[in-house]
Design an enzyme around this catalytic site. Structure first.
Site, mmCIF file in Angstrom:
data_model
loop_
_atom_site.group_PDB
_atom_site.id
_atom_site.type_symbol
_atom_site.label_atom_id
_atom_site.label_comp_id
_atom_site.label_asym_id
_atom_site.label_seq_id
_atom_site.Cartn_x
_atom_site.Cartn_y
_atom_site.Cartn_z
ATOM 1 N N HIS A 260 69.297 -33.099 19.754
ATOM 2 C CA HIS A 260 70.407 -32.687 18.891
ATOM 3 C C HIS A 260 69.949 -32.664 17.438
ATOM 4 C CE1 HIS A 260 70.767 -36.887 17.797
ATOM 5 N NE2 HIS A 260 71.089 -37.250 19.027
ATOM 6 N N HIS B 66 67.569 -35.484 16.121
ATOM 7 C CA HIS B 66 66.177 -35.311 16.544
ATOM 8 C C HIS B 66 65.503 -34.208 15.730
ATOM 9 C CE1 HIS B 66 68.189 -36.617 20.477
ATOM 10 N NE2 HIS B 66 67.419 -37.632 20.151
ATOM 11 N N CYS C 136 73.022 -55.439 26.402
ATOM 12 C CA CYS C 136 73.620 -54.107 26.287
ATOM 13 C C CYS C 136 72.716 -53.117 26.998
ATOM 14 C CB CYS C 136 73.780 -53.708 24.816
ATOM 15 S SG CYS C 136 74.325 -51.984 24.599
ATOM 16 N N CYS D 15 71.553 -50.145 24.701
ATOM 17 C CA CYS D 15 70.419 -50.452 23.808
ATOM 18 C C CYS D 15 69.207 -50.966 24.566
ATOM 19 C CB CYS D 15 70.824 -51.494 22.767
ATOM 20 S SG CYS D 15 72.152 -50.993 21.673
ATOM 21 N N CYS E 114 78.761 -54.431 21.140
ATOM 22 C CA CYS E 114 77.504 -53.869 20.620
ATOM 23 C C CYS E 114 77.826 -53.017 19.396
ATOM 24 C CB CYS E 114 76.825 -53.024 21.690
ATOM 25 S SG CYS E 114 75.536 -51.936 21.044
ATOM 26 N N HIS F 49 77.083 -49.114 20.407
ATOM 27 C CA HIS F 49 77.786 -48.459 21.512
ATOM 28 C C HIS F 49 79.237 -48.891 21.658
ATOM 29 C CE1 HIS F 49 73.484 -48.046 22.574
ATOM 30 N NE2 HIS F 49 73.878 -46.879 23.055
ATOM 31 N N LYS G 147 79.891 -40.311 12.872
ATOM 32 C CA LYS G 147 78.604 -40.204 13.531
ATOM 33 C C LYS G 147 78.705 -39.267 14.726
ATOM 34 C CE LYS G 147 74.928 -43.010 15.588
ATOM 35 N NZ LYS G 147 74.542 -44.341 16.095
ATOM 36 N N LYS H 75 78.605 -37.527 21.801
ATOM 37 C CA LYS H 75 78.943 -36.615 22.894
ATOM 38 C C LYS H 75 80.393 -36.792 23.320
ATOM 39 C CE LYS H 75 75.608 -37.874 25.655
ATOM 40 N NZ LYS H 75 74.802 -37.945 26.880
#
Length: 638
Positions: free
Chosen positions: A17, A20, A125, A128, A142, A145, A294, A297
């Site tokens: 995405h 990256h 987690c 992670c 977390c 997440h 942020k 998805k």
């Protein structure tokens, strides 16, 4: 001189995405800049393929971890050429050479007494793939997440990371730019004020088999960070390889801030324990937020890099990412901001300057660079030399400090001064009088020198545009025009050089195009070409239109307007197209185009052309018709 730059190796639990793309384009820009210095460059990227998340993602798709990792890793490998990213090496953590280095380093640290076996209970987690302490959680969840970790009790192997805490504090304190920008250096030092603790480095095979077995106990596999981080040396053929000896002493990593702790704490301690020198710099950037949040998805706000490239153009997309984000801080991504940058910075500033100067060279000198005597250049020239040298120095300083946004801003400051110089010198007025013609020659000579400098400085960020500018300035397209030593010489274009006709580098984008991705039809287009006589559907069906990928492109000898293209249309063919004045050959390689596949072959300048490209006949030059996303070569249009 050498330069070694790495991206994180990207985890294969999801498609690539915007985040990256940004990290990898930054690494590409940095590697191209150091190539401008004539340095030997090694640029590494790749994929991280072991661990719980890969197993779970594979199970969701009903496949094996190996087949799943192969598929997603290939998505990353295929993306980089589409974004003009050229890594020296693409590594996978499933590569046998990497796995051998992981085993070797683990055994070295184990033999030194820095790995021990113990039972552990902790909050884990799975997102992670790490244990958390209570103080690291946010409201019991977390921080990344937003899920409650699971309580897991099991026996595992641990790395005595706590042994190296004071060494790491001393190293960071002694090397001010070890972690940069400074805000992240301070963040790591703040974390190190608390007891560091040891690091769990294994997972029992009873829970996870998809990993590298520990060399000293094959009942366990390696924890993902103790596997993934070692790619930075395994790719260099550690420990005996020539690449390791050449490039590791100058190693620089680029990461996003969410993996600061593993790279800023785990990795240096691992290197120290293994007797390997620390890397030189850790360069940390912020997040791209979409709609001020942020990317996620689940929210549905993930930005697909190829969609942006196809809609707005590759170099414009690369420019926006580098110019918009202050390296180290978070930034907001929006198409409105992207369009604004294209229209103001690229179309108005750079595009307008380039078009004006080249057009005036054609108008006043028939497109031929005038010869200017030294005395005339000193007397009537625009004295842009000091500005050029200042720009070069500031540009180089910013690039060295990983302030890429500032480096490109420095170039745009120079573009602004050039535009102002055009307005102040008013070549159109000088051209009206015979006694100011020498002055006109000197002014245009200065402006053309400035364009040459700009083409070189934008090369790391916009390589295709830089090459196109260089070609339109009548210079050798194969010359390494971007080398800093050449740019510092501030030399004029050779007198007598014939410039290609002016071209629109970046057309303005209207609001409707930004919103829909297509140009809206005007109610009554003025001056539009007359519609040709109607045909019936049977006549139209005779035309076979196919999608093709350009494999190679080169000028046709002795033909200024023609390019010879080798295309993949399900079969390989050669085409000749009259677009040489508007498209640099290297900018076409890898692009997809639309071809009339059943046109009778024709010989042009000794080359047989087996088809024809489709292009819009714009006033500023032909604009190729291309699919808005990649499709299989040979696919017919319906």
């Amino acid at each position: 001189m050498t330069f070694y730059i790495t991206t994180p190796i990207y985890y294969v639990n999801a498609r690539p995405h915007l985040g990256h793309a940004y990290t990898t384009i930054v690494a590409d820009v940095a590697s191209r800049f150091h190539a401008m210095r004539g340095e030997a460059v090694f640029f590494l990227t790749g994929t991280d393929e072991h661990g719980d998340k890969v197993v779970r993602a594979a199970e969701t798709e009903g496949t094996t971890p190996r087949l799943y990792a192969d598929r997603v890793s290939q998505l990353f490998r295929d993306l980089w050429p589409e974004l003009s990213v050229s890594p020296s090496h693409f590594i996978r953590t499933t590569d046998p050479g990497h796995m051998a280095v992981v085993s070797r380093v683990l055994q070295t640290i184990y033999d030194a007494g820095d790995i021990y076996f113990s039972e552990y209970e902790g909050l884990y987690c799975f997102g992670c793939e790490r244990f958390y302490t209570e103080r690291e959680l946010h409201d019991g969840r977390c921080p990344d997440h937003q899920t409650e970790p699971e309580l897991i009790r099991e026996s595992n192997y641990f790395f005595r990371m706590s042994r190296y805490q004071q060494w790491l504090i001393d190293h960071i304190t002694a090397h001010a730019e070890f972690i940069r920008p400074e805000r992240y250096r301070n963040e790591v030092l703040a974390f190190l004020r608390e007891p560091l603790g040891d690091l769990c480095i294994s997972r029992p095979k009873s829970r996870l088999t998809w990993g590298i077995p520990l060399p000293f106990d094959d009942r366990y596999v390696t924890y993902v960070w103790f596997d993934a981080l070692l790619n930075y040396i395994s790719a260099l053929d550690y420990p005996e390889g020539e690449r390791y000896r050449t490039f590791w002493p100058v190693a620089q990593h680029i990461i996003a801030k969410d993996i600061l702790k593993p790279h800023g704490i785990y990795w240096p301690c691992m290197l120290k324990a293994a007797g390997i020198p620390a890397f030189r710099h850790l360069n940390v950037h912020g997040y791209w937020n979409v709609d001020h949040g942020k990317m996620s998805k689940s929210i549905g706000n993930v930005v697909e890099p190829l969609q942006m490239r196809n809609k707005y153009g590759l170099d414009a997309f690369r420019f926006f990412l580098i110019r918009e984000m202050t390296f180290g801080l978070d930034s907001n991504f929006s198409e409105a901001a992207l369009v604004q940058r294209i229209n103001s910075d690229l179309a108005n500033d750079l595009g307008n300057l380039f078009s004006r100067v080249v057009s005036m060279t054609h108008k006043y000198f028939q497109g031929i660079v005038p010869a200017v005597e030294d005395e005339m250049a000193r007397q009537y020239g625009l004295n842009l030399g000091p500005d050029a040298q200042h720009t070069l120095a500031e540009y180089e300083r910013a690039m060295d400090g990983f302030e890429l946004h500032r480096a490109i801003a420095v170039v745009w400051d120079f573009i602004g001064r050039m535009n102002k110089a055009v307005d102040v010198s008013a070549p159109w007025e000088l051209a009206k009088k015979k006694n100011t013609f020498k002055q006109l020659e000197a002014v245009m000579n200065s402006l053309l020198k400035g364009l040459r400098l700009i083409a070189g400085l934008i090369y790391p960020v916009m390589p295709a545009t830089a090459a196109r500018m260089h070609t339109h300035l009548g210079l050798d397209p194969d010359a390494r025009f971007y080398l800093l030593d050449e740019l510092r010489r501030w030399k004029p274009l050779p007198a007598g050089t014939r410039l290609h006709k002016s071209v629109m580098l970046f057309p303005r984008i209207e609001a409707e195009v930004a919103a829909t991705g297509t140009t809206p039809a005007a109610a009554e287009p003025s001056g539009a070409p007359e519609i040709k006589p109607e045909i019936d559907i049977d006549e139209f069906r005779k035309v076979d239109l196919r999608v093709a990928t350009v494999l190679r492109a080169e000028p046709v000898p002795k033909a200024k307007k023609l390019l010879k293209l080798e295309i993949d249309m399900g079969e390989r063919r050669t085409l000749v197209a009259g677009i040489a004045e508007y498209y640099a050959p290297e900018s076409l390689v890898g692009r997809q185009v639309i071809v009339v596949a059943n046109l009778k072959p024709a010989k042009l300048m000794g080359v047989v052309s087996q088809g024809m490209l489709l292009a819009a006949g714009e006033a500023g030059g032909p604009v190729l018709v291309m699919p808005d996303q990649k499709v299989t070569p040979g696919t017919p249009l319906r």
